[in-house]
Design a protein around this motif. Structure first.
Motif, PDB file in Angstrom:
ATOM      1  N   GLU A  19       0.812  -1.220   0.000  1.00 27.73           N
ATOM      2  CA  GLU A  19       0.000   0.000   0.000  1.00 27.73           C
ATOM      3  C   GLU A  19       0.849   1.275   0.000  1.00 27.73           C
ATOM      4  OE1 GLU A  19      -3.649  -0.162   0.715  1.00 27.73           O
ATOM      5  OE2 GLU A  19      -3.342  -2.252   0.134  1.00 27.73           O
ATOM      6  N   GLN A  20       2.091   1.183   0.481  1.00 24.97           N
ATOM      7  CA  GLN A  20       2.924   2.373   0.637  1.00 24.97           C
ATOM      8  C   GLN A  20       4.150   2.293  -0.273  1.00 24.97           C
ATOM      9  OE1 GLN A  20       3.668   2.285   4.892  1.00 24.97           O
ATOM     10  NE2 GLN A  20       2.025   3.761   5.202  1.00 24.97           N
ATOM     11  N   ARG A  21       4.498   3.440  -0.849  1.00 22.62           N
ATOM     12  CA  ARG A  21       5.640   3.490  -1.766  1.00 22.62           C
ATOM     13  C   ARG A  21       6.719   4.463  -1.295  1.00 22.62           C
ATOM     14  NH1 ARG A  21       6.346   6.323  -7.116  1.00 22.62           N
ATOM     15  NH2 ARG A  21       8.076   5.201  -8.084  1.00 22.62           N
ATOM     16  N   THR A  22       6.351   5.524  -0.606  1.00 25.37           N
ATOM     17  CA  THR A  22       7.316   6.558  -0.234  1.00 25.37           C
ATOM     18  C   THR A  22       7.397   6.715   1.277  1.00 25.37           C
ATOM     19  OG1 THR A  22       5.608   8.269  -0.440  1.00 25.37           O
ATOM     20  CG2 THR A  22       7.013   7.877  -2.378  1.00 25.37           C
ATOM     21  N   ILE A  23       8.617   6.928   1.760  1.00 23.68           N
ATOM     22  CA  ILE A  23       8.832   7.105   3.193  1.00 23.68           C
ATOM     23  C   ILE A  23       9.912   8.152   3.417  1.00 23.68           C
ATOM     24  CG2 ILE A  23      10.579   5.280   3.394  1.00 23.68           C
ATOM     25  CD1 ILE A  23       9.205   4.553   6.112  1.00 23.68           C
ATOM     26  N   LEU A  24       9.754   8.916   4.481  1.00 21.12           N
ATOM     27  CA  LEU A  24      10.768   9.862   4.939  1.00 21.12           C
ATOM     28  C   LEU A  24      11.341   9.320   6.238  1.00 21.12           C
ATOM     29  CD1 LEU A  24      12.229  12.655   4.959  1.00 21.12           C
ATOM     30  CD2 LEU A  24      10.251  13.525   6.242  1.00 21.12           C
ATOM     31  N   ILE A  25      12.662   9.246   6.310  1.00 21.44           N
ATOM     32  CA  ILE A  25      13.336   8.859   7.549  1.00 21.44           C
ATOM     33  C   ILE A  25      14.058  10.088   8.073  1.00 21.44           C
ATOM     34  CG2 ILE A  25      15.022   7.345   8.652  1.00 21.44           C
ATOM     35  CD1 ILE A  25      14.593   5.380   6.309  1.00 21.44           C
ATOM     36  N   LYS A  26      13.698  10.492   9.284  1.00 20.68           N
ATOM     37  CA  LYS A  26      14.337  11.647   9.889  1.00 20.68           C
ATOM     38  C   LYS A  26      14.767  11.300  11.306  1.00 20.68           C
ATOM     39  CE  LYS A  26      10.147  14.013  11.496  1.00 20.68           C
ATOM     40  NZ  LYS A  26       9.433  15.286  11.454  1.00 20.68           N
ATOM     41  N   GLY A  27      15.611  12.112  11.889  1.00 20.71           N
ATOM     42  CA  GLY A  27      16.139  11.870  13.218  1.00 20.71           C
ATOM     43  C   GLY A  27      17.456  12.604  13.362  1.00 20.71           C
ATOM     44  N   TYR A  28      17.988  12.645  14.574  1.00 14.37           N
ATOM     45  CA  TYR A  28      19.173  13.464  14.838  1.00 14.37           C
ATOM     46  C   TYR A  28      20.500  12.786  14.537  1.00 14.37           C
ATOM     47  CZ  TYR A  28      15.860  16.587  17.049  1.00 14.37           C
ATOM     48  OH  TYR A  28      14.802  17.423  17.286  1.00 14.37           O
ATOM     49  N   ASP A  29      20.534  11.465  14.377  1.00 11.18           N
ATOM     50  CA  ASP A  29      21.789  10.765  14.094  1.00 11.18           C
ATOM     51  C   ASP A  29      21.823  10.404  12.612  1.00 11.18           C
ATOM     52  OD1 ASP A  29      23.977   9.046  13.874  1.00 11.18           O
ATOM     53  OD2 ASP A  29      23.643   8.173  15.856  1.00 11.18           O
ATOM     54  N   ASP A  30      22.462  11.268  11.825  1.00 10.65           N
ATOM     55  CA  ASP A  30      22.487  11.099  10.375  1.00 10.65           C
ATOM     56  C   ASP A  30      23.091   9.767   9.954  1.00 10.65           C
ATOM     57  OD1 ASP A  30      21.462  13.661  10.310  1.00 10.65           O
ATOM     58  OD2 ASP A  30      23.407  14.587   9.899  1.00 10.65           O
ATOM     59  N   ASP A  31      24.215   9.429  10.546  1.00  8.01           N
ATOM     60  CA  ASP A  31      24.902   8.191  10.175  1.00  8.01           C
ATOM     61  C   ASP A  31      24.033   6.974  10.470  1.00  8.01           C
ATOM     62  OD1 ASP A  31      26.945   9.962   9.640  1.00  8.01           O
ATOM     63  OD2 ASP A  31      28.084   9.467  11.444  1.00  8.01           O
ATOM     64  N   ALA A  32      23.354   6.996  11.599  1.00  3.92           N
ATOM     65  CA  ALA A  32      22.488   5.867  11.971  1.00  3.92           C
ATOM     66  C   ALA A  32      21.331   5.714  10.992  1.00  3.92           C
ATOM     67  CB  ALA A  32      21.961   6.052  13.394  1.00  3.92           C
ATOM     68  N   LYS A  33      20.749   6.820  10.547  1.00  4.23           N
ATOM     69  CA  LYS A  33      19.618   6.752   9.605  1.00  4.23           C
ATOM     70  C   LYS A  33      20.039   6.122   8.281  1.00  4.23           C
ATOM     71  CE  LYS A  33      18.930  11.094   9.851  1.00  4.23           C
ATOM     72  NZ  LYS A  33      18.542  12.497   9.782  1.00  4.23           N
TER      73      LYS A  33
END
Length: 190
Positions: A19-33
């Motif tokens: 059902e889903q095609r697009t996702i945004l991943i955000k957070g304060y640890d850039d390397d971890a994301k």
């Protein structure tokens, strides 16, 4: 459950959703994301496309997510790179190095970082027009400067948003960020 495991579970649910095609991943640890995204995608895809606004800095941004350097200092949009089980193409989505790799049902496309287009409505519209025309099965957008950006314009256009909280996995980073924000009388966004 660790922050990594919790966020990975959310990403796996997205990847397994028809059902889903697009996702945004955000957070304060850039390397971890970025590391989380690539390691999880490695279990689902053999082919992928990484789209970046500036080819000159993408290898540095990506390499910080690994314990060793996996991308050469200079990457080329005419070469492919083997990472884990995946073969990746890297190209720009803005500027002179723009190269429209369209993908197909066997590929993912990861846009990283995306905050540079959020300051310009025309560039943001162009990005989402490209995403709409992409043939890739899954589209992942990753921010890398979450301390100072409002992602609501992107969140309105994606199917899901994940916030990768790292309070348990990287407590020192979160403590430093909170201290700096408190000292400057700012509040964290999440």
């Amino acid at each position: 459950m660790s922050d990594f495991e919790n966020t990975r579970k959310q990403l796996v649910n997205f990847l397994e959703s028809s059902e889903q095609r697009t996702i945004l991943i955000k957070g304060y640890d850039d390397d971890a994301k970025i590391g989380l995204a690539l390691s999880t995608l490695d279990s689902y895809f053999e082919l992928g496309i990484i789209r970046c606004p500036h080819m000159g800095s993408i290898s540095h941004i990506l390499n910080r997510s690994f314990t060793k350097e996996v991308f050469p200092r200079t990457v080329s949009s005419t070469k492919t790179y083997k990472i884990g089980n995946m073969t990746l193409s890297i190209s720009g989505y803005t500027g002179r190095t723009k190269n429209n790799l369209m993908g197909n049902d066997n590929t993912f496309t990861m846009y990283c970082p995306v905050e540079s287009v959020m300051k310009d409505e025309k560039r943001l519209d162009n990005l989402f027009r490209e995403i709409e025309n992409s043939g890739s099965r899954k589209i992942i957008l990753v921010t890398t400067n979450d301390l100072s950006i409002d992602t609501s314009d992107i969140e309105e256009r994606v199917d899901q948003t994940i916030v990768y909280h790292v309070e348990n996995d990287n407590a020192d980073l979160v403590s430093t960020i909170r201290g700096n924000f408190k000292k400057n009388q700012f509040e964290l966004l999440y």
